[in-house]
Design a protein around this motif. Structure first.
Motif, PDB file in Angstrom:
ATOM      1  N   SER A 154      10.274  92.482  42.871  1.00  0.00           N
ATOM      2  CA  SER A 154      10.865  91.296  43.496  1.00  0.00           C
ATOM      3  C   SER A 154      11.670  90.494  42.480  1.00  0.00           C
ATOM      4  O   SER A 154      12.702  89.904  42.808  1.00  0.00           O
ATOM      5  CB  SER A 154       9.793  90.421  44.147  1.00  0.00           C
ATOM      6  OG  SER A 154       9.020  89.742  43.182  1.00  0.00           O
ATOM      7  N   ARG A 164      20.496  92.230  32.558  1.00  0.00           N
ATOM      8  CA  ARG A 164      19.662  91.666  33.629  1.00  0.00           C
ATOM      9  C   ARG A 164      18.276  92.307  33.647  1.00  0.00           C
ATOM     10  O   ARG A 164      17.273  91.624  33.867  1.00  0.00           O
ATOM     11  CB  ARG A 164      20.339  91.855  34.988  1.00  0.00           C
ATOM     12  CG  ARG A 164      21.579  91.016  35.157  1.00  0.00           C
ATOM     13  CD  ARG A 164      22.198  91.230  36.510  1.00  0.00           C
ATOM     14  NE  ARG A 164      23.486  90.565  36.614  1.00  0.00           N
ATOM     15  CZ  ARG A 164      24.147  90.431  37.742  1.00  0.00           C
ATOM     16  NH1 ARG A 164      23.661  90.918  38.867  1.00  0.00           N
ATOM     17  NH2 ARG A 164      25.309  89.823  37.747  1.00  0.00           N
ATOM     18  N   GLU A 213      25.899  94.906  31.785  1.00  0.00           N
ATOM     19  CA  GLU A 213      25.372  93.804  32.601  1.00  0.00           C
ATOM     20  C   GLU A 213      24.045  94.202  33.257  1.00  0.00           C
ATOM     21  O   GLU A 213      23.106  93.410  33.303  1.00  0.00           O
ATOM     22  CB  GLU A 213      26.389  93.395  33.671  1.00  0.00           C
ATOM     23  CG  GLU A 213      25.940  92.260  34.562  1.00  0.00           C
ATOM     24  CD  GLU A 213      25.747  90.938  33.849  1.00  0.00           C
ATOM     25  OE1 GLU A 213      24.958  90.114  34.338  1.00  0.00           O
ATOM     26  OE2 GLU A 213      26.385  90.725  32.789  1.00  0.00           O
ATOM     27  N   PHE A 254      15.057  92.044  42.174  1.00  0.00           N
ATOM     28  CA  PHE A 254      15.877  91.690  43.331  1.00  0.00           C
ATOM     29  C   PHE A 254      16.438  90.282  43.194  1.00  0.00           C
ATOM     30  O   PHE A 254      17.639  90.055  43.397  1.00  0.00           O
ATOM     31  CB  PHE A 254      15.065  91.822  44.617  1.00  0.00           C
ATOM     32  CG  PHE A 254      15.828  91.444  45.850  1.00  0.00           C
ATOM     33  CD1 PHE A 254      16.732  92.327  46.422  1.00  0.00           C
ATOM     34  CD2 PHE A 254      15.647  90.205  46.441  1.00  0.00           C
ATOM     35  CE1 PHE A 254      17.460  91.976  47.564  1.00  0.00           C
ATOM     36  CE2 PHE A 254      16.362  89.846  47.571  1.00  0.00           C
ATOM     37  CZ  PHE A 254      17.264  90.735  48.136  1.00  0.00           C
ATOM     38  N   THR A 255      15.589  89.304  42.841  1.00  0.00           N
ATOM     39  CA  THR A 255      16.046  87.919  42.769  1.00  0.00           C
ATOM     40  C   THR A 255      16.976  87.671  41.588  1.00  0.00           C
ATOM     41  O   THR A 255      17.688  86.677  41.566  1.00  0.00           O
ATOM     42  CB  THR A 255      14.863  86.925  42.703  1.00  0.00           C
ATOM     43  OG1 THR A 255      14.074  87.202  41.554  1.00  0.00           O
ATOM     44  CG2 THR A 255      14.018  87.005  43.964  1.00  0.00           C
ATOM     45  N   ARG A 256      16.990  88.584  40.628  1.00  0.00           N
ATOM     46  CA  ARG A 256      17.895  88.464  39.485  1.00  0.00           C
ATOM     47  C   ARG A 256      19.136  89.341  39.656  1.00  0.00           C
ATOM     48  O   ARG A 256      19.870  89.597  38.712  1.00  0.00           O
ATOM     49  CB  ARG A 256      17.153  88.805  38.201  1.00  0.00           C
ATOM     50  CG  ARG A 256      16.231  87.658  37.791  1.00  0.00           C
ATOM     51  CD  ARG A 256      15.092  88.125  36.921  1.00  0.00           C
ATOM     52  NE  ARG A 256      14.215  87.013  36.566  1.00  0.00           N
ATOM     53  CZ  ARG A 256      13.305  86.490  37.368  1.00  0.00           C
ATOM     54  NH1 ARG A 256      13.142  86.956  38.597  1.00  0.00           N
ATOM     55  NH2 ARG A 256      12.537  85.494  36.979  1.00  0.00           N
ATOM     56  N   CYS A 257      19.336  89.817  40.870  1.00  0.00           N
ATOM     57  CA  CYS A 257      20.514  90.628  41.220  1.00  0.00           C
ATOM     58  C   CYS A 257      20.631  91.897  40.382  1.00  0.00           C
ATOM     59  O   CYS A 257      21.723  92.314  40.007  1.00  0.00           O
ATOM     60  CB  CYS A 257      21.787  89.801  41.126  1.00  0.00           C
ATOM     61  SG  CYS A 257      21.798  88.392  42.240  1.00  0.00           S
ATOM     62  N   VAL A 258      19.482  92.506  40.085  1.00  0.00           N
ATOM     63  CA  VAL A 258      19.484  93.813  39.423  1.00  0.00           C
ATOM     64  C   VAL A 258      19.498  94.834  40.556  1.00  0.00           C
ATOM     65  O   VAL A 258      18.470  95.222  41.080  1.00  0.00           O
ATOM     66  CB  VAL A 258      18.247  94.005  38.508  1.00  0.00           C
ATOM     67  CG1 VAL A 258      18.316  95.345  37.799  1.00  0.00           C
ATOM     68  CG2 VAL A 258      18.147  92.871  37.499  1.00  0.00           C
ATOM     69  N   SER A 259      20.693  95.219  40.965  1.00  0.00           N
ATOM     70  CA  SER A 259      20.828  96.053  42.156  1.00  0.00           C
ATOM     71  C   SER A 259      20.632  97.533  41.840  1.00  0.00           C
ATOM     72  O   SER A 259      20.777  97.969  40.703  1.00  0.00           O
ATOM     73  CB  SER A 259      22.192  95.830  42.803  1.00  0.00           C
ATOM     74  OG  SER A 259      23.209  96.168  41.896  1.00  0.00           O
ATOM     75  N   GLU A 273      29.804  97.061  33.368  1.00  0.00           N
ATOM     76  CA  GLU A 273      28.818  96.977  34.451  1.00  0.00           C
ATOM     77  C   GLU A 273      27.460  97.507  33.985  1.00  0.00           C
ATOM     78  O   GLU A 273      26.420  96.945  34.322  1.00  0.00           O
ATOM     79  CB  GLU A 273      29.287  97.779  35.664  1.00  0.00           C
ATOM     80  CG  GLU A 273      30.535  97.197  36.311  1.00  0.00           C
ATOM     81  CD  GLU A 273      31.163  98.160  37.297  1.00  0.00           C
ATOM     82  OE1 GLU A 273      31.410  97.725  38.437  1.00  0.00           O
ATOM     83  OE2 GLU A 273      31.394  99.331  36.931  1.00  0.00           O
TER      84      GLU A 273
END
Length: 104
Positions: free
Chosen positions: A25, A85, A81, A28-33, A78
């Motif tokens: 989670s 993250r 990045e 997800f909330t840290r935009c680690v897609s 990318e």
């Protein structure tokens, strides 16, 4: 401190599973897609069917794990990045864990 992911103790396995799910989670909330975490021995029931090892490719996978997906053409910036993250998520996770352990 590392997670005791290889323990056979059921109480400890449940704690680790909860922590691993929490880490997912955080990603997800840290935009680690493109990531997915799979706790060890997770089971889900859907209707009358029980799925042991839910989210994994087998019922008997012995360790929790994380996957990360990327697309062809991913640029170096990318990728950098993503790892920045991911590193921050690990640092935040272990800082929170240390704080929670200190409260006990």
């Amino acid at each position: 401190d590392a997670l005791p992911i290889f323990s056979e103790d059921e109480t400890l396995k449940k704690k680790v599973s909860k922590e691993i799910t929490y880490f997912g989670s955080m990603l997800f909330t840290r935009c680690v897609s493109g990531t997915r975490v799979v706790p060890r021995g997770e089971s889900k029931t859907m209707g009358n069917d029980k799925f042991i090892g839910f989210g994994s490719s087998t019922e008997k996978y012995g360790n929790p794990y994380m996957t990360a997906a990327c697309a062809i053409g991913l640029g170096e910036d990318e990728c950098d990045e993503f790892f920045a993250r991911l590193d921050k998520a690990f640092k935040d996770f272990f800082a929170k864990r240390k704080k929670d352990d200190a409260k006990k």
